[in-house]
Design a protein around this motif. Structure first.
Motif, mmCIF file in Angstrom:
data_model
loop_
_atom_site.group_PDB
_atom_site.id
_atom_site.type_symbol
_atom_site.label_atom_id
_atom_site.label_comp_id
_atom_site.label_asym_id
_atom_site.label_seq_id
_atom_site.Cartn_x
_atom_site.Cartn_y
_atom_site.Cartn_z
ATOM 1 N N VAL A 156 -123.362 16.988 -1.664
ATOM 2 C CA VAL A 156 -124.152 17.541 -2.748
ATOM 3 C C VAL A 156 -123.306 17.605 -4.006
ATOM 4 C CG1 VAL A 156 -125.498 18.934 -1.153
ATOM 5 C CG2 VAL A 156 -123.512 19.926 -2.275
ATOM 6 N N GLY A 157 -123.948 17.720 -5.117
ATOM 7 C CA GLY A 157 -123.221 17.909 -6.365
ATOM 8 C C GLY A 157 -122.539 16.654 -6.861
ATOM 9 N N ILE A 158 -122.859 15.523 -6.236
ATOM 10 C CA ILE A 158 -122.183 14.286 -6.627
ATOM 11 C C ILE A 158 -122.570 13.899 -8.056
ATOM 12 C CG2 ILE A 158 -123.888 12.525 -5.906
ATOM 13 C CD1 ILE A 158 -120.405 12.362 -4.576
ATOM 14 N N THR A 159 -123.727 14.404 -8.477
ATOM 15 C CA THR A 159 -124.204 14.030 -9.815
ATOM 16 C C THR A 159 -123.411 14.697 -10.929
ATOM 17 O OG1 THR A 159 -125.780 15.822 -9.634
ATOM 18 C CG2 THR A 159 -126.562 13.628 -9.064
ATOM 19 N N THR A 168 -111.481 22.624 -0.726
ATOM 20 C CA THR A 168 -112.688 23.302 -1.205
ATOM 21 C C THR A 168 -113.760 22.291 -1.605
ATOM 22 O OG1 THR A 168 -111.204 24.985 -2.086
ATOM 23 C CG2 THR A 168 -113.502 25.107 -2.757
ATOM 24 N N HIS A 169 -113.341 21.247 -2.351
ATOM 25 C CA HIS A 169 -114.294 20.199 -2.720
ATOM 26 C C HIS A 169 -114.970 19.614 -1.484
ATOM 27 C CE1 HIS A 169 -114.043 19.807 -6.977
ATOM 28 N NE2 HIS A 169 -112.733 19.609 -6.999
ATOM 29 N N LYS A 170 -114.157 19.294 -0.475
ATOM 30 C CA LYS A 170 -114.718 18.644 0.708
ATOM 31 C C LYS A 170 -115.696 19.574 1.431
ATOM 32 C CE LYS A 170 -113.706 15.601 4.482
ATOM 33 N NZ LYS A 170 -112.751 14.631 5.023
ATOM 34 N N ALA A 171 -115.328 20.840 1.564
ATOM 35 C CA ALA A 171 -116.205 21.792 2.243
ATOM 36 C C ALA A 171 -117.514 21.956 1.474
ATOM 37 C CB ALA A 171 -115.504 23.131 2.415
ATOM 38 N N LEU A 172 -117.430 22.034 0.139
ATOM 39 C CA LEU A 172 -118.652 22.126 -0.676
ATOM 40 C C LEU A 172 -119.517 20.895 -0.478
ATOM 41 C CD1 LEU A 172 -117.402 23.584 -4.081
ATOM 42 C CD2 LEU A 172 -118.947 24.690 -2.454
ATOM 43 N N SER A 173 -118.890 19.720 -0.437
ATOM 44 C CA SER A 173 -119.667 18.482 -0.327
ATOM 45 C C SER A 173 -120.330 18.374 1.048
ATOM 46 C CB SER A 173 -118.783 17.270 -0.593
ATOM 47 O OG SER A 173 -117.995 16.971 0.529
ATOM 48 N N TYR A 174 -119.877 19.155 2.035
ATOM 49 C CA TYR A 174 -120.539 19.198 3.335
ATOM 50 C C TYR A 174 -121.553 20.333 3.413
ATOM 51 C CZ TYR A 174 -118.316 15.431 5.787
ATOM 52 O OH TYR A 174 -117.945 14.180 6.203
ATOM 53 N N GLY A 175 -121.825 20.959 2.273
ATOM 54 C CA GLY A 175 -122.923 21.913 2.234
ATOM 55 C C GLY A 175 -122.572 23.314 2.689
ATOM 56 N N LEU A 176 -121.282 23.645 2.821
ATOM 57 C CA LEU A 176 -120.946 25.024 3.193
ATOM 58 C C LEU A 176 -121.196 25.966 2.027
ATOM 59 C CD1 LEU A 176 -119.238 23.366 5.399
ATOM 60 C CD2 LEU A 176 -118.101 25.563 5.676
ATOM 61 N N ASN A 177 -121.451 27.237 2.360
ATOM 62 C CA ASN A 177 -121.683 28.192 1.287
ATOM 63 C C ASN A 177 -120.363 28.495 0.575
ATOM 64 O OD1 ASN A 177 -120.348 30.683 2.289
ATOM 65 N ND2 ASN A 177 -121.854 30.510 3.944
ATOM 66 N N PRO A 178 -120.431 28.979 -0.681
ATOM 67 C CA PRO A 178 -119.228 29.116 -1.514
ATOM 68 C C PRO A 178 -118.111 29.936 -0.880
ATOM 69 C CG PRO A 178 -121.197 29.402 -2.840
ATOM 70 C CD PRO A 178 -121.656 29.330 -1.419
ATOM 71 N N VAL A 179 -118.450 31.070 -0.233
ATOM 72 C CA VAL A 179 -117.393 31.902 0.349
ATOM 73 C C VAL A 179 -116.628 31.120 1.408
ATOM 74 C CG1 VAL A 179 -116.904 33.967 1.697
ATOM 75 C CG2 VAL A 179 -118.608 34.055 -0.121
ATOM 76 N N MET A 180 -117.375 30.454 2.299
ATOM 77 C CA MET A 180 -116.724 29.699 3.357
ATOM 78 C C MET A 180 -115.964 28.494 2.804
ATOM 79 S SD MET A 180 -116.681 31.029 6.214
ATOM 80 C CE MET A 180 -117.351 32.545 6.885
ATOM 81 N N ALA A 181 -116.519 27.874 1.750
ATOM 82 C CA ALA A 181 -115.824 26.732 1.153
ATOM 83 C C ALA A 181 -114.466 27.160 0.609
ATOM 84 C CB ALA A 181 -116.684 26.120 0.045
ATOM 85 N N ALA A 182 -114.415 28.337 -0.030
ATOM 86 C CA ALA A 182 -113.130 28.835 -0.535
ATOM 87 C C ALA A 182 -112.169 29.100 0.617
ATOM 88 C CB ALA A 182 -113.345 30.102 -1.361
ATOM 89 N N LEU A 183 -112.688 29.673 1.707
ATOM 90 C CA LEU A 183 -111.830 29.914 2.866
ATOM 91 C C LEU A 183 -111.292 28.612 3.445
ATOM 92 C CD1 LEU A 183 -113.453 32.829 4.834
ATOM 93 C CD2 LEU A 183 -111.230 32.764 3.724
ATOM 94 N N PHE A 184 -112.145 27.585 3.449
ATOM 95 C CA PHE A 184 -111.687 26.301 3.969
ATOM 96 C C PHE A 184 -110.625 25.689 3.061
ATOM 97 C CE2 PHE A 184 -115.199 26.106 6.983
ATOM 98 C CZ PHE A 184 -114.478 25.669 8.059
ATOM 99 N N GLY A 185 -110.776 25.899 1.755
ATOM 100 C CA GLY A 185 -109.726 25.455 0.850
ATOM 101 C C GLY A 185 -108.407 26.109 1.225
ATOM 102 N N MET A 186 -108.468 27.391 1.495
ATOM 103 C CA MET A 186 -107.253 28.110 1.876
ATOM 104 C C MET A 186 -106.687 27.574 3.196
ATOM 105 S SD MET A 186 -106.861 32.149 2.587
ATOM 106 C CE MET A 186 -107.278 31.962 4.332
ATOM 107 N N VAL A 187 -107.573 27.381 4.178
ATOM 108 C CA VAL A 187 -107.116 26.874 5.480
ATOM 109 C C VAL A 187 -106.451 25.504 5.318
ATOM 110 C CG1 VAL A 187 -107.941 25.928 7.681
ATOM 111 C CG2 VAL A 187 -108.722 28.168 6.905
ATOM 112 N N THR A 188 -107.055 24.637 4.488
ATOM 113 C CA THR A 188 -106.460 23.326 4.253
ATOM 114 C C THR A 188 -105.059 23.476 3.688
ATOM 115 O OG1 THR A 188 -108.682 22.570 3.688
ATOM 116 C CG2 THR A 188 -106.864 21.092 3.172
ATOM 117 N N GLY A 189 -104.885 24.460 2.809
ATOM 118 C CA GLY A 189 -103.585 24.664 2.183
ATOM 119 C C GLY A 189 -102.539 25.226 3.131
ATOM 120 N N ILE A 190 -102.940 26.168 3.985
ATOM 121 C CA ILE A 190 -101.920 26.858 4.787
ATOM 122 C C ILE A 190 -101.810 26.331 6.212
ATOM 123 C CG2 ILE A 190 -102.318 28.963 3.441
ATOM 124 C CD1 ILE A 190 -103.560 30.241 5.881
#
Lengths: 232, 232, 232
Positions: free
Chosen positions: A4-7, A121-143
């Protein structure tokens, strides 16, 4: 699943390209950190390469498994492997040099943290996760990579104790999530998010900022040593 | 995949609702145990929250990944995160109180074990796994969080040594599997299964029941300390 | 996903059968190694069985999760569980005998390594992974169980340091990948690959072949003890 949000994205730089570039640079930096930890614990050449790959890719692999992006990018795309191995080999044969640059590696590591947090975070958002979880996934990817590196070397993960490490990743990821919600351009949001994460972590290292510990009385124990090792 | 056995369920309580409620209560209790372990090892606030979340959700996440329920419920549903963080924050700021209640926490932990074992078994059955594997998944759901907590703190998982811990989970899960095979109502089977697991674990704690160790001569070593720490 | 290359296989032995047989024999051997490590650390009967299962199946489960073969074979097929438990129970009740055969167990372990490496590579190829990644998955299948066993017992994984352990697995996997590319019969390629891996590991044990360590000066530290324990 359709991203989503590719536009929102400018023609010259798709989210996919962005994620790939951020990911590969972050991969190199984290692979360096894994390889240096392995060299210090005197693992052999192969162990060093495994630690390089684990530290560089575990966060992304965890993210991809959990959001259902199988097989994970780090496994399906040879470039992640190549970049990890390159960093591992350089460290193995040039580790005194890399060691002398340890402070600079810590800076690179902060940069890698920002890049991974934003890319995740970008990848999680593009898979349709909600914003809170997308931010958490960004963190998980980092750590995630740092956690894998430390568990394999039987140390309590530094990221659970170091100066604002995971919190910086979360802050960068939050910038991306907010930017996406406000429909700002992805490239701009990415730069701001990564820079914010980097800046926070950099200041935390320079000023030894720490989160509070329950109780508060601070006696230095053998268990806090991991954190000190990193700062050296 | 279409959940099987949905027709066995009374109108007022679907299996999905049941699993959710059991899961959330269990999540809170296990998050407490993770947070207390983190406070003892003097992790900072963030580390405490990560351990809360890991201890509370790792079993369920493992189960969901392995049965193909992606993204896992603990990640897709904000309530698991919220409950985990709440338990972590309470422990961080009130840990002397929580500590004084440690024995009671052990009782709660036994309750959580029963709830997770039952919820995990239901979910595995509803994804069409065979009864033996469904019971094993119930056990994995129950013990997974404790394993993650201990591995992150570089301790040999207590569940591999504590008094009938995993066996109690397996017993509760077996009750659910047998009940489902006999087409008993889900709610009844859940209560009996969770109570059986809880009772077994409670008796094991009170009477220090232990499974045999190979060889048999019991010299207390540094390695058995983990178990003792938990009982205190 | 449709397995590719199924046409290369002789009628009397499909790749699926081959993978299953290789897998089950390897499972038994690795379960023995997990159970022995657990007995040495004085885990109770249940802990021994968990370590048997983890050591025997973690590599294959990791592979299956990453290539998207969900639920993993080790969970969906009761035979893996049965074989693991059998090995665990034998070790628990006969561990002096098993211990006396430790050198022979090391030989069996080398055989299991070859079998798993070959089976894992076949499975990854049949899921359409590219040759480089398929060989890596063969290696992961071979070494994953040992990593899980050691992390659960809070030791730095032996496979990161032992004599050519992972490299032997990679060599066997590479034989399979090359053989498949040249369209040689699967059964033949499997035998050659497993034998090559076994032979390499066997020679490495006998002659204490080691990969280089960065820096080179070799002072024996407490950290290299894991490797020595295995050789005894």
């Amino acid at each position: 699943m359709e991203p989503v949000g590719i536009t929102l994205v400018k023609k010259e730089l798709t989210v996919d390209h962005l994620v790939l570039i951020l990911d590969l640079v972050g991969t190199f930096v984290f692979a360096l950190s894994g390889a240096m930890a392995a060299v210090r614990r005197r693992l052999d050449l192969f162990g060093v390469l495994v630690l390089s790959f684990a530290a560089a890719t575990f966060g992304g692999i965890t993210r991809d498994l959990l959001i259902g992006a199988v097989p994970p990018a780090a496994i399906n795309d040879w470039r992640y492997l190549a970049v990890s191995l390159l960093a591992g080999i350089i460290t193995f044969f040039r580790h005194p040099t890399v060691n002398r640059l340890a402070t600079r590696v810590l800076i690179f590591d902060a940069a890698g943290l920002g890049l991974f947090a934003v890319a995740g975070t970008h990848k999680a958002l593009s898979y349709g996760l909600n914003p809170v979880m997308a931010a958490l996934f960004g963190m998980v990817t980092g750590i995630g990579g740092g956690v894998a590196r430390d568990v394999l070397l039987t140390e309590i993960p530094v990221v659970l104790r170091a100066e604002l490490y995971a919190l910086a990743a979360l802050a960068g990821a939050t910038v991306v999530v907010c930017g996406a919600a406000l429909q700002f351009p992805s490239a701009l949001v990415s730069v701001v998010g990564a820079a914010f994460c980097f800046g926070l972590r950099y200041m935390a290292i320079r000023n030894s900022w720490k989160l509070p510990v329950a109780g508060g009385h601070e006696e230095p124990t053998e268990e806090t040593q991991g954190t000190r090792d990193v700062k050296k």
